[in-house]
Design a protein around this motif. Structure first.
Motif, short mmCIF file in Angstrom:
data_model
loop_
_atom_site.label_atom_id
_atom_site.label_comp_id
_atom_site.label_asym_id
_atom_site.label_seq_id
_atom_site.Cartn_x
_atom_site.Cartn_y
_atom_site.Cartn_z
N VAL A 53 0.83 -1.20 0.00
CA VAL A 53 0.00 0.00 0.00
C VAL A 53 0.87 1.26 0.00
CG1 VAL A 53 -1.74 1.32 1.29
CG2 VAL A 53 -1.91 -1.18 1.15
N LYS A 54 0.66 2.12 -0.98
CA LYS A 54 1.43 3.36 -1.09
C LYS A 54 0.57 4.60 -0.87
CE LYS A 54 4.73 1.28 -4.29
NZ LYS A 54 5.40 0.66 -3.13
N SER A 55 -0.73 4.45 -1.11
CA SER A 55 -1.65 5.56 -0.88
C SER A 55 -2.98 5.00 -0.42
CB SER A 55 -1.81 6.40 -2.16
OG SER A 55 -2.45 5.63 -3.17
N LEU A 56 -3.82 5.91 0.07
CA LEU A 56 -5.12 5.50 0.61
C LEU A 56 -6.23 6.22 -0.15
CD1 LEU A 56 -4.00 5.86 4.29
CD2 LEU A 56 -4.20 3.74 3.00
N PRO A 57 -7.37 5.60 -0.32
CA PRO A 57 -7.72 4.27 0.13
C PRO A 57 -7.10 3.16 -0.73
CG PRO A 57 -9.51 5.15 -1.16
CD PRO A 57 -8.49 6.26 -1.03
N ALA A 58 -6.96 1.98 -0.14
CA ALA A 58 -6.45 0.82 -0.87
C ALA A 58 -7.11 -0.44 -0.34
CB ALA A 58 -4.94 0.72 -0.71
N LEU A 59 -7.32 -1.34 -1.26
CA LEU A 59 -7.94 -2.62 -0.91
C LEU A 59 -6.88 -3.69 -1.14
CD1 LEU A 59 -10.79 -3.80 -0.22
CD2 LEU A 59 -11.21 -3.87 -2.69
N VAL A 60 -6.57 -4.45 -0.10
CA VAL A 60 -5.59 -5.53 -0.24
C VAL A 60 -6.37 -6.83 -0.28
CG1 VAL A 60 -3.71 -6.78 0.87
CG2 VAL A 60 -3.71 -4.28 0.86
N MET A 61 -6.24 -7.51 -1.42
CA MET A 61 -6.94 -8.79 -1.58
C MET A 61 -6.17 -9.66 -2.56
SD MET A 61 -10.20 -7.19 -3.70
CE MET A 61 -11.13 -8.71 -3.85
N ASN A 62 -6.29 -10.96 -2.40
CA ASN A 62 -5.59 -11.90 -3.28
C ASN A 62 -4.10 -11.58 -3.38
OD1 ASN A 62 -8.19 -12.89 -3.78
ND2 ASN A 62 -8.44 -11.64 -5.60
N GLY A 63 -3.52 -11.11 -2.28
CA GLY A 63 -2.08 -10.86 -2.25
C GLY A 63 -1.61 -9.61 -2.97
N ALA A 64 -2.52 -8.77 -3.39
CA ALA A 64 -2.10 -7.55 -4.10
C ALA A 64 -2.81 -6.33 -3.52
CB ALA A 64 -2.42 -7.67 -5.58
N ALA A 65 -2.20 -5.15 -3.73
CA ALA A 65 -2.78 -3.90 -3.25
C ALA A 65 -3.43 -3.18 -4.43
CB ALA A 65 -1.72 -3.02 -2.63
N PHE A 66 -4.69 -2.81 -4.26
CA PHE A 66 -5.42 -2.07 -5.29
C PHE A 66 -5.73 -0.70 -4.73
CE2 PHE A 66 -6.06 -6.55 -6.07
CZ PHE A 66 -5.71 -6.64 -7.41
N HIS A 67 -5.00 0.31 -5.24
CA HIS A 67 -5.22 1.68 -4.81
C HIS A 67 -6.43 2.22 -5.55
CE1 HIS A 67 -0.96 0.65 -4.30
NE2 HIS A 67 -1.07 1.33 -3.17
N ILE A 68 -7.38 2.77 -4.82
CA ILE A 68 -8.62 3.24 -5.44
C ILE A 68 -8.68 4.76 -5.34
CG2 ILE A 68 -11.13 3.07 -5.38
CD1 ILE A 68 -10.81 0.35 -3.99
N ASN A 69 -8.57 5.41 -6.48
CA ASN A 69 -8.46 6.88 -6.52
C ASN A 69 -7.34 7.30 -5.56
OD1 ASN A 69 -10.36 7.13 -8.52
ND2 ASN A 69 -12.05 7.62 -7.15
N PHE A 70 -7.31 8.55 -5.17
CA PHE A 70 -6.22 8.99 -4.29
C PHE A 70 -6.77 9.91 -3.22
CE2 PHE A 70 -2.97 11.85 -2.79
CZ PHE A 70 -1.90 11.00 -2.56
#
Lengths: 78, 78
Positions: A53-70
């Motif tokens: 995770v580098k920014s928020l919001p972020a969803l961590v699932m299936n071993g990966a980080a998905f940053h959603i907007n900023f």
């Protein structure tokens, strides 16, 4: 049997919007979503960073980080 | 009765990962997800831009655009 997904946020408007729309829309038959406010639970910042995770919001699932907007950089909640 | 969500992508690895993890994880009892490859269906670029999509992949739902990580700018698929 569900898989865990963690939604990391900072309580910001962009975060709330992503939580309400995306995180809360995940299939409850597949995922259990934990919501973690890093602004108030700083003890979990390291775990979020380790997950990519580098920014928020972020969803961590299936071993990966998905940053959603900023909403905020993770450095801003340290 | 489900609500429509549209996942716009460009066929990139970041897009595929977001589609497999996030878009496909939405609750089918609440959302019907349409996947649109803007690289091959350029006729829908304007519609995506009107919905607020600035980069791909992006999920448009509940009237807002949620950009998930960064695969390509929408200008790259024009």
């Amino acid at each position: 049997m569900t898989t865990k997904a963690i939604f990391y946020h900072a309580g910001c408007p962009v975060c709330v919007s992503a939580e309400n729309s995306v995180a809360n829309a995940l299939d409850p038959a597949k995922y259990t979503v934990e919501s973690v406010h890093l602004g108030t639970d700083k003890s979990r910042v390291k775990e979020a960073e380790a997950a990519g995770v580098k920014s928020l919001p972020a969803l961590v699932m299936n071993g990966a980080a998905f940053h959603i907007n900023f909403g905020a950089s993770i450095d801003a909640v340290k």
